[in-house]
Design a protein around this motif. Structure first.
Motif, mmCIF file in Angstrom:
data_model
loop_
_atom_site.group_PDB
_atom_site.id
_atom_site.type_symbol
_atom_site.label_atom_id
_atom_site.label_comp_id
_atom_site.label_asym_id
_atom_site.label_seq_id
_atom_site.Cartn_x
_atom_site.Cartn_y
_atom_site.Cartn_z
ATOM 1 N N ASP A 1 10.176 3.855 2.851
ATOM 2 C CA ASP A 1 11.135 4.953 3.001
ATOM 3 C C ASP A 1 11.837 5.254 1.679
ATOM 4 N N LEU A 2 12.221 4.215 0.938
ATOM 5 C CA LEU A 2 12.843 4.417 -0.370
ATOM 6 C C LEU A 2 11.921 5.192 -1.300
ATOM 7 N N GLN B 1 15.002 7.941 -10.056
ATOM 8 C CA GLN B 1 15.165 8.377 -8.677
ATOM 9 C C GLN B 1 15.003 7.178 -7.737
ATOM 10 N N PHE B 2 14.022 6.334 -8.032
ATOM 11 C CA PHE B 2 13.818 5.127 -7.227
ATOM 12 C C PHE B 2 14.998 4.170 -7.370
ATOM 13 N N LEU B 3 15.451 3.929 -8.595
ATOM 14 C CA LEU B 3 16.530 2.971 -8.813
ATOM 15 C C LEU B 3 17.831 3.437 -8.162
ATOM 16 N N GLY B 4 18.146 4.725 -8.247
ATOM 17 C CA GLY B 4 19.354 5.237 -7.616
ATOM 18 C C GLY B 4 19.345 5.015 -6.111
ATOM 19 N N TYR C 1 20.742 1.717 -1.255
ATOM 20 C CA TYR C 1 20.248 0.910 -0.131
ATOM 21 C C TYR C 1 20.879 -0.480 -0.129
ATOM 22 N N LEU C 2 20.916 -1.137 -1.287
ATOM 23 C CA LEU C 2 21.453 -2.491 -1.368
ATOM 24 C C LEU C 2 22.945 -2.515 -1.080
ATOM 25 N N LEU C 3 23.676 -1.475 -1.516
ATOM 26 C CA LEU C 3 25.114 -1.424 -1.254
ATOM 27 C C LEU C 3 25.406 -1.212 0.229
ATOM 28 N N VAL C 4 24.637 -0.360 0.869
ATOM 29 C CA VAL C 4 24.822 -0.140 2.305
ATOM 30 C C VAL C 4 24.483 -1.416 3.074
ATOM 31 N N ARG C 5 23.416 -2.086 2.660
ATOM 32 C CA ARG C 5 22.978 -3.294 3.373
ATOM 33 C C ARG C 5 23.902 -4.480 3.143
#
Length: 460
Positions: free
Chosen positions: A74-75, A116-119, A124-128
């Motif tokens: 998805d990312l 774009q991938f890193l952003g 994702y990591l912050l939400v998780r």
């Protein structure tokens, strides 16, 4: 898979921690402790995949079980949905060579492929996992705008970009300073890119500040940047060879900070059939001189028509050096101590021989850059930007050659007009930039000034 520092001073970490850490806490760069080895059958099977699916297969062993396969997929899909070319990084035939077009992302530069991938990965990591990130990066032109495009408006993320005042193209500067989102902060630095890069590394070496301010890196010191760039080497090889594992091709890479060509080096180490990696520099030829002599010696930074390559100290060179010396962190530390003390480091004759087996190299001056833009346009009607022109010139007449096109020519239309008497039509993302309002702050190349601005902004 675990990640270790090139200087051996931190315990191995997983993928997510490597992404968050950026620069290793011992001042080194993070690298995987092993590289997957791909069989000819795997290469053949993967050659049929579209770019996004190829990225999923290549990234999976490096990510491990820290993200589910569906979340990673998805990312990747979201990261490349904004690209205007369905192939993401199309390969086009120009005369007797191939051009890998890496400029179809939102800022018309190759940095979009990784950033774009890193952003999205950061978000994702912050939400998780919770928390916040304050991204600090230096740019010689394209990294800044691509990083901003990757994180603008995202919750829990702020970005601070340092760029050398007057040493990026007008369009590159406007791509950064016209982004007025509250989480974006541009710093025009009175100095060179090397000054900006040095200040960013100094901030990250202050471990107390790094933890206090939740600092994160988007420069190619961040491993995720390199990982994303490995993908398009495999993609280009598959398009040129139709997936024949017995057919090797060469890549010519405009090189400043060594990240792009290091991704190609890793692809070759993983089993991609690569004949030669051609390291193309401009007048700032520290890397070309290293390939030719085994001596890496810094000097003054010269302003050229290819400003994104106006660099002396190439961050990702340390990652390559780590592999060159047999993954020996003690040796890496000794070499960089010598560079810090004397402004140069020297490898052994045997190591220099390995360098020459890994790379060919050529420095291309401004006159030759203009000539190449003119010659290519006259022969084929294809317009090169000045950085790509350097790669094409360095590649020469090699067969089965892919030249990496690192930016859309319209980003450097002053140079293009000098070469061919006309400008390149701008993509939609660049239209109207020069008429938009801007916001930035100007600072001297002083660590205290940058640190104070960072803290004051975060306090507000």
């Amino acid at each position: 898979m675990k990640y270790v520092s090139t200087r051996g001073g931190v315990p191995p970490v997983g993928f997510a921690e490597a992404v968050r850490m950026g620069l290793a806490d011992d001042g080194g760069l993070l690298v995987p402790d092993a590289l997957p080895q791909l069989s000819p059958d795997t290469l053949r099977d993967w050659s049929r995949l579209r770019f996004q699916d190829l990225a999923l297969e290549l990234m999976t062993p490096f990510v491990g079980d820290e993200l589910s396969r569906s979340d990673l997929a998805d990312l990747i899909e979201r990261s490349y949905a904004s690209f205007t070319a369905p192939e993401v990084t199309p390969v086009v035939e120009v005369g007797s060579r191939w051009v890998l077009e890496l400029f179809h992302g939102p800022t018309a530069a190759f940095k979009d492929v990784a950033l774009q991938f890193l952003g999205n990965l950061f978000e994702y990591l912050l939400v998780r996992d919770g928390g916040e990130l304050n991204i600090v990066g230096a740019t010689s032109g394209d990294t800044g705008s691509a990083a901003i495009a990757g994180v603008r408006g995202k919750d829990r993320i702020r970005i601070f970009v340092l760029f050398p005042k007057g040493r990026v193209s007008p369009i590159q500067e406007r791509q950064m300073t016209t982004v007025l989102d509250a989480n974006v902060h541009n710093i025009a630095l009175r100095g060179s890119f090397d000054d900006a890069q040095r200040l960013v590394k100094t901030l990250f070496r202050d471990l107390a500040l790094k933890r206090e301010c939740h600092l994160a890196a988007v420069n190619s010191i961040n491993w995720a940047r390199i990982l994303a760039q490995v993908v398009y080497y495999f993609y280009a090889w598959a398009r040129v060879t139709d997936g024949n594992p017995d057919r090797a091709i060469s890549f010519s890479v405009p090189t400043g900070n060594f990240g792009d060509i290091f991704a190609g080096f890793l692809a070759k180490r993983m089993g991609l059939p690569v004949d030669r990696l051609i390291l193309a520099t401009n007048r700032n030829d520290i890397l070309t001189r290293f390939v030719e002599t085994g001596v890496y010696e810094t000097g003054p930074v010269h302003a050229t028509l290819s400003p994104a390559m106006d660099i002396q100290v190439a961050s990702n060179f340390e990652r390559y050096l780590y592999f060159l010396v047999g993954q020996d962190p003690d040796r890496v530390r000794c070499l960089f101590d010598a560079l810090s003390r004397h402004g140069r480091l020297i490898v052994t004759e045997a190591e220099q021989a390995r360098v020459k087996s890994d790379f060919a190299a050529m420095a291309v001056d401004d006159d030759a850059t203009l000539s190449q833009i003119r010659e290519t346009f006259t022969a084929s009607g294809y317009i090169l930007d000045p950085h790509t022109a350097i790669g094409v010139r360095a590649g020469g007449d090699r067969r089965d050659l892919v030249c990496l096109a690192t930016a859309h020519p319209a980003k450097f239309n002053e140079v293009v007009h000098r070469a061919i008497g006309r400008e390149a039509p701008p993509p939609a993302s660049l239209r109207g930039l020069m008429e938009r309002p801007i916001r930035s702050i100007e600072l001297g190349a002083d660590i205290d000034a940058v640190r104070d601005f960072l803290r004051e902004t975060l306090e507000r």
